[in-house]
Design a protein around this motif. Structure first.
Motif, short mmCIF file in Angstrom:
data_model
loop_
_atom_site.label_atom_id
_atom_site.label_comp_id
_atom_site.label_asym_id
_atom_site.label_seq_id
_atom_site.Cartn_x
_atom_site.Cartn_y
_atom_site.Cartn_z
N LEU A 89 0.82 -1.21 0.00
CA LEU A 89 0.00 0.00 0.00
C LEU A 89 0.86 1.26 0.00
O LEU A 89 0.52 2.26 -0.64
N ILE A 90 1.99 1.21 0.70
CA ILE A 90 2.89 2.36 0.75
C ILE A 90 3.60 2.54 -0.60
O ILE A 90 3.65 3.66 -1.13
N ILE A 91 4.11 1.45 -1.16
CA ILE A 91 4.82 1.52 -2.45
C ILE A 91 3.91 2.08 -3.54
O ILE A 91 4.34 2.88 -4.37
N THR A 92 2.65 1.67 -3.53
CA THR A 92 1.70 2.12 -4.56
C THR A 92 1.04 3.44 -4.19
O THR A 92 0.20 3.93 -4.94
N LYS A 93 1.42 4.00 -3.04
CA LYS A 93 0.87 5.25 -2.52
C LYS A 93 -0.64 5.18 -2.23
O LYS A 93 -1.31 6.19 -2.09
N LEU A 94 -1.16 3.97 -2.13
CA LEU A 94 -2.58 3.80 -1.81
C LEU A 94 -2.86 4.07 -0.34
O LEU A 94 -4.01 4.27 0.04
N ASN A 95 -1.81 4.10 0.48
CA ASN A 95 -2.01 4.43 1.89
C ASN A 95 -2.52 5.86 2.06
O ASN A 95 -3.08 6.20 3.09
N SER A 96 -2.33 6.70 1.03
CA SER A 96 -2.84 8.08 1.10
C SER A 96 -4.30 8.16 0.63
O SER A 96 -4.97 9.18 0.85
N ILE A 97 -4.80 7.11 -0.02
CA ILE A 97 -6.18 7.10 -0.52
C ILE A 97 -7.11 6.41 0.47
O ILE A 97 -8.23 6.85 0.68
N PHE A 98 -6.62 5.32 1.07
CA PHE A 98 -7.43 4.58 2.02
C PHE A 98 -7.24 5.12 3.43
O PHE A 98 -6.15 5.55 3.79
#
Length: 114
Positions: A89-98
């Protein structure tokens, strides 16, 4: 991948176990989410603490789930991703969306405050 769910106070809580890989693995989950959204449930807490591994198809399932809840005027909160899933999630920057929390209680509070 297996999942169990319950609805309490208008919030769908989903427990996902195993590996989320391949389109087929997530189709049942997406269909389950669609059924609940159709019945008026627009908020969900997804416990992914027992999700061992996820590939790009699994990421797609999470994004699709989030999009469906947001399009219905609700939200999806992820609960306690495993270290490998958290890194993804961090690598794909999805941690900022979820919205990501550590406990089901935190997820419920987050969703009630939306």
């Amino acid at each position: 991948m297996k999942f169990n769910s319950k609805v309490k106070d208008g919030i769908l809580t989903i427990q996902v176990d195993g590996d989320l890989i391949g389109q087929e693995a997530g189709l049942d989950l997406i269909e389950h989410i669609n059924d609940h959204i159709s019945s008026g449930i627009t908020n969900s807490a997804m416990d992914i603490s027992n999700l061992r591994y996820m590939n790009s198809s699994g990421i797609g399932v999470l994004i699709t789930s989030l999009t469906k809840f947001r399009n219905a005027g609700g939200e999806l909160v992820l609960i306690k991703p495993s270290e490998s899933v958290k890194k993804l999630l961090i690598i794909t920057k999805l941690n900022s969306i979820f919205t990501i929390v550590d406990t089901e209680e935190e997820a419920i509070m987050e969703l009630k405050n939306k």
